[in-house]
Design a protein around this motif. Structure first.
Motif, mmCIF file in Angstrom:
data_model
loop_
_atom_site.group_PDB
_atom_site.id
_atom_site.type_symbol
_atom_site.label_atom_id
_atom_site.label_comp_id
_atom_site.label_asym_id
_atom_site.label_seq_id
_atom_site.Cartn_x
_atom_site.Cartn_y
_atom_site.Cartn_z
ATOM 1 N N ALA A 92 0.853 -1.190 0.000
ATOM 2 C CA ALA A 92 0.000 0.000 0.000
ATOM 3 C C ALA A 92 0.886 1.236 0.000
ATOM 4 C CB ALA A 92 -0.906 -0.010 1.227
ATOM 5 N N ILE A 93 0.523 2.231 -0.789
ATOM 6 C CA ILE A 93 1.291 3.464 -0.881
ATOM 7 C C ILE A 93 0.432 4.616 -0.383
ATOM 8 C CG2 ILE A 93 2.503 5.040 -2.427
ATOM 9 C CD1 ILE A 93 3.881 2.369 -2.184
ATOM 10 N N LYS A 94 0.991 5.443 0.503
ATOM 11 C CA LYS A 94 0.302 6.627 1.008
ATOM 12 C C LYS A 94 1.226 7.816 0.812
ATOM 13 C CE LYS A 94 -1.627 8.677 5.218
ATOM 14 N NZ LYS A 94 -1.756 8.554 6.682
ATOM 15 N N GLY A 95 1.121 8.449 -0.356
ATOM 16 C CA GLY A 95 1.998 9.577 -0.641
ATOM 17 C C GLY A 95 3.445 9.144 -0.635
ATOM 18 N N VAL A 96 4.244 9.819 0.201
ATOM 19 C CA VAL A 96 5.664 9.452 0.309
ATOM 20 C C VAL A 96 5.967 8.788 1.646
ATOM 21 C CG1 VAL A 96 6.366 11.309 -1.244
ATOM 22 C CG2 VAL A 96 6.311 11.734 1.221
ATOM 23 N N ASP A 97 4.930 8.478 2.423
ATOM 24 C CA ASP A 97 5.135 7.862 3.734
ATOM 25 C C ASP A 97 5.052 6.348 3.653
ATOM 26 O OD1 ASP A 97 5.319 10.349 5.064
ATOM 27 O OD2 ASP A 97 3.133 10.504 5.094
ATOM 28 N N SER A 98 5.749 5.688 4.577
ATOM 29 C CA SER A 98 5.720 4.230 4.626
ATOM 30 C C SER A 98 4.513 3.766 5.423
ATOM 31 C CB SER A 98 6.998 3.688 5.269
ATOM 32 O OG SER A 98 6.973 2.283 5.310
ATOM 33 N N VAL A 99 3.786 2.813 4.862
ATOM 34 C CA VAL A 99 2.683 2.211 5.594
ATOM 35 C C VAL A 99 2.849 0.691 5.649
ATOM 36 C CG1 VAL A 99 1.037 4.042 5.098
ATOM 37 C CG2 VAL A 99 1.264 2.165 3.479
ATOM 38 N N ALA A 100 3.958 0.183 5.143
ATOM 39 C CA ALA A 100 4.208 -1.253 5.129
ATOM 40 C C ALA A 100 4.750 -1.706 6.480
ATOM 41 C CB ALA A 100 5.201 -1.610 4.029
ATOM 42 N N ASP A 101 4.406 -2.943 6.875
ATOM 43 C CA ASP A 101 4.982 -3.478 8.106
ATOM 44 C C ASP A 101 6.427 -3.902 7.835
ATOM 45 O OD1 ASP A 101 5.166 -6.289 7.224
ATOM 46 O OD2 ASP A 101 2.987 -6.289 7.364
ATOM 47 N N GLU A 102 7.143 -4.198 8.906
ATOM 48 C CA GLU A 102 8.563 -4.486 8.783
ATOM 49 C C GLU A 102 8.874 -5.973 8.705
ATOM 50 O OE1 GLU A 102 10.769 -2.346 11.729
ATOM 51 O OE2 GLU A 102 9.984 -0.403 11.091
ATOM 52 N N GLN A 103 7.854 -6.776 8.462
ATOM 53 C CA GLN A 103 8.057 -8.218 8.369
ATOM 54 C C GLN A 103 8.986 -8.571 7.201
ATOM 55 O OE1 GLN A 103 4.403 -10.394 8.024
ATOM 56 N NE2 GLN A 103 5.390 -12.404 8.038
ATOM 57 N N ASP A 104 9.905 -9.478 7.448
ATOM 58 C CA ASP A 104 10.841 -9.981 6.426
ATOM 59 C C ASP A 104 11.774 -8.895 5.896
ATOM 60 O OD1 ASP A 104 9.656 -12.529 6.606
ATOM 61 O OD2 ASP A 104 8.131 -11.968 5.142
ATOM 62 N N GLY A 105 11.981 -7.823 6.669
ATOM 63 C CA GLY A 105 12.813 -6.729 6.199
ATOM 64 C C GLY A 105 14.233 -7.161 5.862
ATOM 65 N N GLN A 106 14.821 -8.009 6.686
ATOM 66 C CA GLN A 106 16.198 -8.432 6.437
ATOM 67 C C GLN A 106 16.312 -9.197 5.125
ATOM 68 O OE1 GLN A 106 18.052 -10.718 9.585
ATOM 69 N NE2 GLN A 106 19.898 -11.124 8.376
ATOM 70 N N ALA A 107 15.422 -10.151 4.917
ATOM 71 C CA ALA A 107 15.467 -10.951 3.685
ATOM 72 C C ALA A 107 15.230 -10.081 2.458
ATOM 73 C CB ALA A 107 14.436 -12.074 3.746
ATOM 74 N N ILE A 108 14.294 -9.147 2.560
ATOM 75 C CA ILE A 108 14.001 -8.244 1.437
ATOM 76 C C ILE A 108 15.235 -7.404 1.109
ATOM 77 C CG2 ILE A 108 12.659 -6.202 0.760
ATOM 78 C CD1 ILE A 108 10.367 -7.473 2.498
ATOM 79 N N ALA A 109 15.863 -6.841 2.135
ATOM 80 C CA ALA A 109 17.033 -5.994 1.925
ATOM 81 C C ALA A 109 18.189 -6.785 1.325
ATOM 82 C CB ALA A 109 17.460 -5.353 3.249
#
Length: 270
Positions: A137-154
């Motif tokens: 989901a995109i809300k302008g320029v702000d983050s609304v995504a949860d941080e789940q799986d952040g390490q693997a994504i990065a």
């Protein structure tokens, strides 16, 4: 030498070298980005005309591209400056502000990544998940995504794009695809001031411009903003608000020392 020691050395190099950092950036935060770069010890230049960007970046030690306020003219300037920087071995730091929110932003980020090949990409979780091909989901320029799986994504994105990836949020993640660290400095009040993300990208540009390790330079920029945010918040009086916080944030960056990096930095891994 441990990672905080390397960051402290990078800060010392910034003070000694005063690297010139060319910005083609967000006009909402351009003044703040220039001042934060000056405060840490860099020398910022803000030039976005297609007729001079290649010449200007030739003098620089790093190039910061921020797509926060785009138009067709500046996109072409970013591509031209980015290609010249790449040719000269100058690190390009991309801040894909609001990528995925509009077709223009998405196409601009795609072109910069494909045609320039940034050394570092810093963004929030929504922006990075979008770059990774996930539905968010995109809300302008702000983050609304949860941080789940952040390490693997990065880590996967760093390997795919062959660059340093930084996801900033409550806990910051920095990886080059092989090494990964987490940064726990910062304060939630940083999210109440427009431009702290853009300013963090500028700090990364300064640190990368003074050193040769883009991974360490990226951690250094994010850690510096986190420590400064904590110090600025701690210095507020009960009646102070975000206006005084912003003033104290600049002061905290200006007064940042190797001793504060070593004593206050909270970096896990690396």
């Amino acid at each position: 030498m441990d990672i905080l020691g390397m960051i402290a050395e990078n800060l010392q190099a910034v003070k000694e070298k005063r690297p010139l950092v060319h910005h083609i950036t967000n006009y909402v935060t351009v003044n703040d980005c220039a001042n934060i770069a000056l405060a840490i010890g860099g020398s910022p230049v803000m030039a976005d005309d297609r007729e001079e960007v290649e010449e200007m970046v030739s003098f620089a030690s790093a190039l910061v591209l921020n797509i926060g306020t785009l138009n067709a003219r500046t996109v072409e300037s970013m591509i031209a400056a980015g290609k010249k920087a790449k040719e000269l071995g100058i690190p390009v730091i991309l801040d894909p502000v609001g990528v995925g929110a509009t077709k223009l932003r998405t196409e601009a980020a795609r072109r910069i990544i494909e045609e320039v090949g940034p050394a570092v990409i810093r963004g929030n979780m929504s922006e990075m998940k979008f770059l990774a091909g996930m539905n968010v989901a995109i809300k302008g320029v702000d983050s609304v995504a949860d941080e789940q799986d952040g390490q693997a994504i990065a880590e996967n994105l760093a390997k795919q794009l062959n660059c340093v990836i930084a996801i900033t949020g409550k806990r910051d993640i920095v990886t080059d695809g092989q090494k990964t660290c987490f940064i726990d400095n910062g304060h939630e009040i940083l999210s109440k001031v427009t431009g702290t993300g853009c300013m963090t990208t500028s700090l990364i540009g300064v640190y990368c411009g003074a050193g040769k390790d883009w991974y360490i330079g990226t951690i250094a920029g994010i850690l510096s903003m986190g420590i400064a945010g904590e110090l600025a918040q701690a210095g507020l009086a009960p009646t102070d608000g975000i206006g005084m916080f912003k003033v104290r944030l600049f002061d905290s960056i200006y007064n940042l020392s190797t001793e504060k990096i070593l004593s206050k930095g909270r970096v896990i891994g690396g």
